[in-house]
Motif scaffolding. Structure first.
Motif, mmCIF file in Angstrom:
data_model
loop_
_atom_site.group_PDB
_atom_site.id
_atom_site.type_symbol
_atom_site.label_atom_id
_atom_site.label_comp_id
_atom_site.label_asym_id
_atom_site.label_seq_id
_atom_site.Cartn_x
_atom_site.Cartn_y
_atom_site.Cartn_z
ATOM 1 N N ARG A 99 7.846 -5.404 21.818
ATOM 2 C CA ARG A 99 9.252 -5.777 22.049
ATOM 3 C C ARG A 99 9.373 -6.833 23.133
ATOM 4 N NH1 ARG A 99 13.052 -7.722 22.770
ATOM 5 N NH2 ARG A 99 15.241 -7.058 22.717
ATOM 6 N N THR A 100 8.622 -6.700 24.213
ATOM 7 C CA THR A 100 8.779 -7.620 25.351
ATOM 8 C C THR A 100 8.219 -9.011 25.072
ATOM 9 O OG1 THR A 100 6.757 -6.712 26.329
ATOM 10 C CG2 THR A 100 8.851 -5.806 27.088
ATOM 11 N N LYS A 101 7.440 -9.176 24.018
ATOM 12 C CA LYS A 101 6.982 -10.524 23.685
ATOM 13 C C LYS A 101 8.108 -11.371 23.091
ATOM 14 C CE LYS A 101 5.105 -9.607 19.028
ATOM 15 N NZ LYS A 101 3.861 -9.547 18.231
ATOM 16 N N HIS A 102 9.209 -10.709 22.712
ATOM 17 C CA HIS A 102 10.344 -11.422 22.124
ATOM 18 C C HIS A 102 11.419 -11.768 23.154
ATOM 19 C CE1 HIS A 102 9.131 -11.050 17.896
ATOM 20 N NE2 HIS A 102 8.692 -9.839 18.213
ATOM 21 N N SER A 103 11.655 -10.903 24.128
ATOM 22 C CA SER A 103 12.650 -11.204 25.165
ATOM 23 C C SER A 103 12.364 -10.348 26.397
ATOM 24 C CB SER A 103 14.080 -10.964 24.669
ATOM 25 O OG SER A 103 14.315 -9.606 24.403
ATOM 26 N N LYS A 104 13.032 -10.688 27.489
ATOM 27 C CA LYS A 104 12.741 -10.094 28.794
ATOM 28 C C LYS A 104 13.405 -8.734 28.954
ATOM 29 C CE LYS A 104 13.170 -11.058 33.761
ATOM 30 N NZ LYS A 104 13.626 -12.045 34.767
ATOM 31 N N MET B 38 12.403 -8.433 13.369
ATOM 32 C CA MET B 38 12.384 -7.920 12.006
ATOM 33 C C MET B 38 11.297 -8.569 11.155
ATOM 34 S SD MET B 38 14.524 -5.462 11.818
ATOM 35 C CE MET B 38 13.938 -5.089 13.474
ATOM 36 N N GLU B 39 10.743 -9.666 11.637
ATOM 37 C CA GLU B 39 9.633 -10.317 10.948
ATOM 38 C C GLU B 39 8.283 -9.866 11.482
ATOM 39 O OE1 GLU B 39 10.499 -14.424 11.539
ATOM 40 O OE2 GLU B 39 12.149 -14.469 10.079
ATOM 41 N N ASP B 40 8.302 -9.006 12.501
ATOM 42 C CA ASP B 40 7.081 -8.473 13.098
ATOM 43 C C ASP B 40 6.676 -7.229 12.313
ATOM 44 O OD1 ASP B 40 5.207 -7.088 14.702
ATOM 45 O OD2 ASP B 40 5.983 -8.044 16.518
ATOM 46 N N LYS B 41 5.614 -7.325 11.545
ATOM 47 C CA LYS B 41 5.220 -6.244 10.641
ATOM 48 C C LYS B 41 4.867 -4.964 11.387
ATOM 49 C CE LYS B 41 5.798 -8.595 6.904
ATOM 50 N NZ LYS B 41 6.930 -8.269 6.004
ATOM 51 N N GLU B 42 4.192 -5.087 12.525
ATOM 52 C CA GLU B 42 3.823 -3.881 13.263
ATOM 53 C C GLU B 42 5.068 -3.181 13.803
ATOM 54 O OE1 GLU B 42 0.516 -2.368 16.536
ATOM 55 O OE2 GLU B 42 0.926 -4.508 16.337
ATOM 56 N N TRP B 43 6.060 -3.982 14.218
ATOM 57 C CA TRP B 43 7.314 -3.414 14.725
ATOM 58 C C TRP B 43 8.060 -2.671 13.622
ATOM 59 C CZ3 TRP B 43 9.474 -2.696 19.404
ATOM 60 C CH2 TRP B 43 10.834 -2.415 19.462
ATOM 61 N N VAL C 176 5.272 0.118 11.655
ATOM 62 C CA VAL C 176 4.565 1.120 12.440
ATOM 63 C C VAL C 176 5.486 1.772 13.468
ATOM 64 C CG1 VAL C 176 2.616 1.582 13.970
ATOM 65 C CG2 VAL C 176 2.375 -0.103 12.130
ATOM 66 N N PHE C 177 6.118 0.942 14.300
ATOM 67 C CA PHE C 177 6.926 1.491 15.394
ATOM 68 C C PHE C 177 8.240 2.096 14.900
ATOM 69 C CE2 PHE C 177 10.300 0.832 18.586
ATOM 70 C CZ PHE C 177 9.846 1.707 19.560
ATOM 71 N N LEU C 178 9.054 1.320 14.189
ATOM 72 C CA LEU C 178 10.385 1.792 13.800
ATOM 73 C C LEU C 178 10.350 3.069 12.948
ATOM 74 C CD1 LEU C 178 12.501 -1.425 13.098
ATOM 75 C CD2 LEU C 178 12.552 0.090 15.091
ATOM 76 N N PRO C 179 9.454 3.203 11.970
ATOM 77 C CA PRO C 179 9.426 4.461 11.212
ATOM 78 C C PRO C 179 9.139 5.685 12.074
ATOM 79 C CG PRO C 179 8.250 2.748 10.022
ATOM 80 C CD PRO C 179 8.543 2.196 11.388
ATOM 81 N N LYS C 180 8.441 5.498 13.196
ATOM 82 C CA LYS C 180 8.187 6.610 14.116
ATOM 83 C C LYS C 180 9.376 6.847 15.046
ATOM 84 C CE LYS C 180 3.162 5.933 14.241
ATOM 85 N NZ LYS C 180 1.986 5.608 15.087
#
Length: 230
Positions: A67-72, A108-113, A116-120
């Motif tokens: 998440r932090t790679k996208h904004s602060k 939303m274009e980040d596949k791992e996000w 992997v992350f959101l379904p959990k």
């Protein structure tokens, strides 16, 4: 009569400089209102199911770098008293609303996000809210904070006109920032305080409750290990 005229002129000048004031309350929203603020901030509050709170906190610890790679990220806290005891409160910085939209699109274009992350995460959330806030005109964030292992935070949400805060009036107290609600709760001021420890927070809150009662809410926040604000 001259004295009264001079007093009126002085009050008028002060009103032009600082907003409309009386002996107790001030409106600081009028000055510089035409200046569009940047950066702006999104306050997000997640109500986590009690059975999932510990695992969800660990989940964020594991994946927060996605998440932090996208904004602060400014701060990430556990809400302890003043709301639900299973709240996660976080504050994100954006250059503008269009910057936020770009960030959300990128996430939303980040596949791992997304796979992997959101379904959990999503099954653990009972409710979530957000608000767009901006620093009050002429106010600045105080992010130069001393290192104090037991430091805690307080988020005040104040409806309507608010008394002007006196930062540092209480032991161990730092006013990190003052924000006005733009989208979400309007006619609302948010104040983020930091205290050296929870007893300093209680002493300051007790005094304000007696001397400066205001309509709103106060939330005790504990910073989570990966929060930039500690």
């Amino acid at each position: 009569m001259l004295k009264s005229t001079s007093t009126l002129r002085l009050f008028t000048n002060l009103s032009k400089q600082n907003g409309v004031c009386n002996a107790v309350k001030c409106n600081f929203y009028s000055k510089d209102a035409k200046v569009v603020p940047s950066p702006i901030y999104e306050l997000r509050i997640y109500q986590i199911l009690a059975k999932d709170f510990k695992s969800t906190t660990e989940l964020f610890k594991q994946y927060i770098s996605l998440r932090t790679k996208h904004s602060k990220l400014l701060g990430f806290w556990n809400g302890e008293i003043g709301g639900s005891i299973t709240q996660l409160v976080h504050l994100w910085e954006y250059e503008s609303l269009s910057h936020r939209r770009k960030v959300r699109t990128g996430m939303m274009e980040d596949k791992e996000w997304t796979t992997v992350f959101l379904p959990k995460l999503l099954p653990t959330i009972d409710d979530w809210t957000n608000a767009l806030v901006a620093p009050l005109p002429k106010s600045k964030l105080n992010l130069d904070l001393p290192s104090e292992p037991g430091a805690v935070y307080q988020l005040e949400t104040i409806k309507g006109s608010a008394t002007k805060p006196h930062s540092g009036a209480h032991k161990g107290e730092i006013l990190v920032g003052r924000f006005v609600g733009v989208l979400g709760q309007t006619n609302t001021e948010y104040r983020l305080w930091r205290y050296a420890d929870i007893d300093d927070l209680f002493a300051a809150s007790w005094k304000r409750a007696l001397d400066e009662p205001q309509d709103g809410n106060s939330l005790l926040l504990y910073p989570i290990s990966f929060s930039p604000l500690q």
